[in-house]
Every structure is written in C-alpha cells, then in structure tokens.
Design an enzyme around this catalytic site. Sequence first.
Site, short mmCIF file in Angstrom:
data_model
loop_
_atom_site.label_atom_id
_atom_site.label_comp_id
_atom_site.label_asym_id
_atom_site.label_seq_id
_atom_site.Cartn_x
_atom_site.Cartn_y
_atom_site.Cartn_z
N ASP A 28 0.96 -1.39 -0.34
CA ASP A 28 -0.36 -0.01 -0.01
C ASP A 28 1.01 1.51 -0.08
O ASP A 28 1.81 1.34 0.69
CB ASP A 28 -0.85 -0.57 1.49
CG ASP A 28 -1.60 0.89 1.01
OD1 ASP A 28 -2.37 1.53 -0.40
OD2 ASP A 28 -3.22 1.40 2.12
N ASN A 76 -10.96 -3.30 -5.47
CA ASN A 76 -10.03 -2.20 -6.79
C ASN A 76 -10.50 -2.01 -8.10
O ASN A 76 -10.08 -1.32 -8.97
CB ASN A 76 -8.37 -2.40 -6.69
CG ASN A 76 -7.36 -3.16 -6.00
OD1 ASN A 76 -6.59 -3.21 -5.69
ND2 ASN A 76 -7.99 -1.75 -4.19
C1 FPP Z 1 -1.95 0.38 -3.38
O1 FPP Z 1 -1.97 1.43 -3.66
C2 FPP Z 1 -1.65 -0.61 -4.20
C3 FPP Z 1 -2.35 -1.11 -4.78
C4 FPP Z 1 -4.15 -1.16 -5.18
C5 FPP Z 1 -1.16 -2.22 -6.59
C6 FPP Z 1 -0.13 -1.96 -6.13
C7 FPP Z 1 0.50 -2.73 -6.82
C8 FPP Z 1 1.62 -3.15 -6.88
C9 FPP Z 1 2.35 -2.35 -5.94
C10 FPP Z 1 2.26 -3.70 -8.39
C11 FPP Z 1 1.82 -4.52 -8.91
C12 FPP Z 1 3.47 -5.74 -9.80
C13 FPP Z 1 2.66 -6.88 -10.76
C14 FPP Z 1 3.67 -7.07 -11.07
C15 FPP Z 1 1.64 -7.53 -10.35
P1 FPP Z 1 -2.40 2.81 -3.30
O2 FPP Z 1 -2.77 3.22 -5.00
O3 FPP Z 1 -3.91 2.53 -2.60
O4 FPP Z 1 -1.92 3.61 -1.83
P2 FPP Z 1 -2.75 4.80 -1.77
O5 FPP Z 1 -3.33 4.34 -0.67
O6 FPP Z 1 -1.57 5.49 -1.12
O7 FPP Z 1 -3.24 6.23 -2.41
#
Ligand code: FPP
Length: 250
Positions: A28, A76
């Site tokens: 996250d 998501n």
């Molecule tokens: C949450 O952070 C993250 C996600 C929903 C996506 C996670 C995906 C990756 C780290 C890359 C995955 C890699 C592969 C190879 C499949 P957020 O966007 O909700 O962050 P925030 O809470 O700060 O907005």
Amino acid sequence: MQLKPREEEILRKIDRRRIPAHVAMIMDGNGRWARERGLPRSAGHRQGVETVRDVVRFSNYLGIKVLTLFAFSTENWHRPAQEINFLMSLPEQYLQTELPELVKNNVRVQLIGDPEGLPGQVRRAINEGLAATAKNSGMVLNFALNYGARMEIVRAVQALIRDLQQGKIEPSVNEATFAAYLYTAGLPDPDLLIRTGGEHRISNFLLWQLAYSELWFTPVYWPDFCRQHLLQAISDFQQRERRYGKISGE
Ligand code: FPP
C-alpha cells in the site's frame, strides 16, 4: 547477491534457520508516494513494480518459501477505469522482463484470486508465467489478483457443498478439508504479514490463512519499501513468541 553495509548489519542479527516460510504482503501507499512528488498515481504503481522486482529477488535469496503479494483486490475494481487499466498492465510488464530470471531461479509463479474476472491479456500473461514455471520447486511467488478473502471463502463453501452433494467427500468436514478448497490449498499459512503505507488493517486479505500470522506494519510507502525493511520485519518476527493460544513455554 551484493548487499549494502546496513543490510549486512541487520542480516547478521537474523537467524537464517528461522526465516518465515510464508510471507504475505499488502503493498500500500503507491498513490500517496506519487502525490507527494506531484506525479500521477500511475508513477507510484510503476515504482511499486520496481519494489516487487527487488523484493522477489531478495525473498528468494533469504530462503523464503512462499511470497504472496496482494496486487489487485476485488474492491479495486471501484477505482477509475484509467487506473484499473494501468494496474492490469503491470503483471504482463513484470513477467515479460522477469520471467527468464524467475525460471532460472527455480521460482514457481501462482495466482490466487478469480482469473475469470481478469482481462484476457492479464490471464494470458499469468498463464504463460504459470506454465513456464510449473515444474520449478523453489520459492512460490503467489500473485493475489482479483482476490478477496470473503469471496474466496464463499467459493470454497460452494465447491465443498457441491462435492458433498455429489458424494465426493465425507460429510465430516474439518479445518483441513475446508482449507483444501481455498486458493492457497497445499501452501503453508503465512507466518508473517507485512503491510506498508501506514494503515493497520487486513483489507479482506487471506482472512482464514492469517489466523495465527504475525502482523508487521510500517508507514513506509510500498515504492520506498526496500531490503532493509524486509530484514527489519523478519528480525522483529524472530523476536516474537508464537504461542498459538498456548501458555508461554508449554
Ligand atoms: C495500493 O496502493 C496498491 C495497489 C492497489 C496496487 C499494488 C500494485 C503494485 C504494487 C504493483 C503490482 C506489481 C505486479 C508485478 C503485479 P494505493 O494506490 O491504494 O496507494 P494509496 O493508498 O497511497 O493511494
């Protein structure tokens, strides 16, 4: 593997014989990482993939047996279409560049989650990864994509009822029978759950499997998560006493 002095220092404090067998991660903070730099959210996700690359290599080096990464949840899908499309391009991007190394390093790619709900291009990329690494016997790299733990449990119950009705299993269902219907069938439960980004919650991830896991939270955003943090989490894990409901020393 070339380590930095600080990494060497923490690694020396770690008992290499007691590395957690299964580490699960809620990645996250990509969005906030990007916002703080005045960048689009996609830049945070792109940097997040770089973290994934290094965490996978380093986990393998440490001897972790199963690494489960929460890459896309069933919740998501409520994000803007543009962000969803970008997130959906990441597994393919990652596997395109990393697959040869994963094959060479004996890593086995697996998927937990509902493949039916994923776009064809993601399914194809994942299937290619699964097929190319199917015979590997080293670390299992479990991508949770279109994954939600409640959905996983409901599907398991549905499949179990079906098998009961068809007389394929005995009516005496126990924890082991049930666990065999989950996406994680055959894998050990996580010993350690790491969540980056500062929130202290499970977010519908591995609800059954995390029953006795040690939880480790850090405010560090996923794109900034590095080897030092993983070593710190393992070092903390090794200092905890896992009692599984028993009395100390029992
Ligand atoms: C949450 O952070 C993250 C996600 C929903 C996506 C996670 C995906 C990756 C780290 C890359 C995955 C890699 C592969 C190879 C499949 P957020 O966007 O909700 O962050 P925030 O809470 O700060 O907005």
